[in-house]
Design an enzyme around this catalytic site. Structure first.
Site, PDB file in Angstrom:
ATOM      1  N   SER A  93       0.843  -1.198   0.000  1.00 37.52           N
ATOM      2  CA  SER A  93       0.000   0.000   0.000  1.00 37.52           C
ATOM      3  C   SER A  93       0.875   1.245   0.000  1.00 37.52           C
ATOM      4  O   SER A  93       1.971   1.248   0.582  1.00 37.52           O
ATOM      5  CB  SER A  93      -0.871  -0.034   1.255  1.00 37.52           C
ATOM      6  N   TYR A 143      -2.475  -1.151  10.632  1.00 41.35           N
ATOM      7  CA  TYR A 143      -2.626  -1.696   9.270  1.00 41.35           C
ATOM      8  C   TYR A 143      -1.394  -1.349   8.421  1.00 41.35           C
ATOM      9  O   TYR A 143      -0.776  -2.213   7.805  1.00 41.35           O
ATOM     10  CB  TYR A 143      -3.900  -1.141   8.605  1.00 41.35           C
ATOM     11  N   LYS A 169       1.745  -3.769   6.778  1.00 39.10           N
ATOM     12  CA  LYS A 169       2.196  -3.819   5.374  1.00 39.10           C
ATOM     13  C   LYS A 169       3.700  -3.574   5.298  1.00 39.10           C
ATOM     14  O   LYS A 169       4.425  -4.244   4.557  1.00 39.10           O
ATOM     15  CB  LYS A 169       1.450  -2.780   4.524  1.00 39.10           C
TER      16      LYS A 169
END
Ligand code: NAD
Ligand code: WQD
Length: 336
Positions: free
Chosen positions: A124, A149, A153
């Site tokens: 991302s 989150y 990643k």
């Protein structure tokens, strides 16, 4: 030889499965259905005339993975499976690290044991962190992430980088997505968020279809042209195609990092106006306070992926709006 698609029942996974099947690949989809519905496979069959093999299972379940690798001859893995709600990740961080980080470790262990060492990973733009200058370029270091989150990643990117350094047999694509929106032009598959959508585009389309009263635009006083946040929105079909292109770079060992974005930023207000002008449907909105953790503006430098993988976005903003609405208006309750 087949491609294993983890998270293949999900939003981006299902569109990628369609493109893989249409390109002639054999596909095995693995999904625990925690954020998706098996009806998607009927829709994929309607679109492509083919049905991918589906294994209902969890990437954290080593026994399930070992059986899958024994049952099918897997050539490469495209790894979408994971949890993705930014706000939720701050409330239940352990579930995010458990699913996204631990799950990716277990997947790689099972791949190594099966001798499969080609992987494309869903990363991302969030890994560039809070302080990165725009546009984001792949040569920039990963930055300070602002939620579990994003940290998950960044951790998986680091884990995969270390894996490639430790063993030249591994080849890994790290694809950093910007903001995917839109749906398959057939209107048969699309994004199907559970509960109140976190992301802008599903919220706009649920207001348009009458499921929500109005959109709250988070922040109107950012240092941008119209005061609302700017993002790089790309069509999910373009994003899916990027995965097919990325498979081609897996002949070279090591990690291959690519931004997948259009290279253009659009504001929240521009998105609302474009939706209405393309669909003719009004989207009532109000301005609301800024959302915690939102950055004012970011978009991709998309030069590297253009030069090295010959990938450019094909779908316009109008296409994104038309296809979002086509999916939402034909499937007001998603797959249910
Ligand atoms: P999604 O939730 O629609 O798809 C993820 C799929 O993975 C779901 O079908 C879910 O059921 C499955 N899944 C989750 N945990 C699993 C597990 N432990 N084992 C097996 N299956 C599991 O999400 P999406 O939008 O398609 O995103 C796919 C990937 O792309 C995710 O890794 C996400 O973090 C990443 N990503 C998404 C965006 C975005 O805006 N949608 C942006 C950047 C990166
Ligand atoms: C876009 C803009 C909001 C909803 C997130 C993740 C990122 C990636 C994509 C998964 C922002 C505004 C939104 C609403 C609004 N996800 N907005 N009202 O935050 O850029 O990115 O999704 O990997 O990692 O961080 O996307 O769609 O949530 O928001 O005004 O009801 O729309 O403030 O400016 P974001 P988004």
């Amino acid at each position: 030889m087949a491609i294993l698609v983890t998270g293949g029942a999900g939003y981006i996974g299902s569109h990628t499965v369609v493109m893989l099947l249409e390109a002639g690949y054999e596909v095995v989809a693995l999904d625990n259905l925690c954020n998706s519905h098996p009806e998607v496979f009927n829709r994929i069959e309607t679109i492509t005339g083919k049905r991918p093999a589906f294994v209902e299972g969890d990437i954290r379940d080593r026994t399930c993975l070992d059986k899958l690798f024994a049952d099918y001859t897997i050539e490469s893995v495209i790894h979408f499976a994971g949890l993705k709600a930014v706000g939720e990740s701050s409330r239940i961080p352990l579930e995010y690290y458990q699913n996204n980080v631990h799950g990716s470790v277990v997947l790689c262990e099972a791949m190594a044991a099966a001798g499969v060492k080609k992987l494309v990973f869903s990363s991302s733009a969030t890994v560039y962190g809070e302080d990165a200058p725009v546009p984001y370029v792949e040569t920039m270091p990963r930055g300070k992430t602002s939620n579990p989150y994003g940290s998950s990643k960044a951790m998986v990117e680091q884990m995969l980088t270390d894996l490639c350094i430790s063993d030249e047999g591994w080849s890994v694509g790290l694809l950093r997505y910007f903001n995917p929106i839109g749906a398959h032009p057939s209107g048969l598959i699309g994004e199907d968020p559970q509960g109140i959508p976190n992301n802008l585009m599903p919220f706009i389309s649920q207001v348009a279809v009458g499921k929500r009263d109005q959109l709250s635009i988070f922040g109107s006083d950012y240092d941008t042209e119209d005061g609302t946040c700017v993002r790089d929105y790309l069509h999910v079909m373009d994003l899916a195609e990027g995965h097919l292109k990325a498979l081609s770079c897996l002949v070279q060992p090591g990690t291959h990092i690519y931004n997948l974005g259009t290279g253009n930023g659009l504001s929240v207000l521009e998105m609302v106006k474009s939706f209405t002008s393309v669909t003719g449907v009004a989207v009532p909105y109000q301005f609301a306070p800024r959302r915690d953790g939102d950055l004012p503006a970011f978009w991709a430098d998309a030069n590297k992926v253009g030069k090295e993988l010959d990938w450019q976005t094909q779908y316009s903003l109008e296409d994104m709006m038309r296809d979002t609405w086509n999916w939402q208006s034909k499937n007001p309750e998603g797959f249910r």
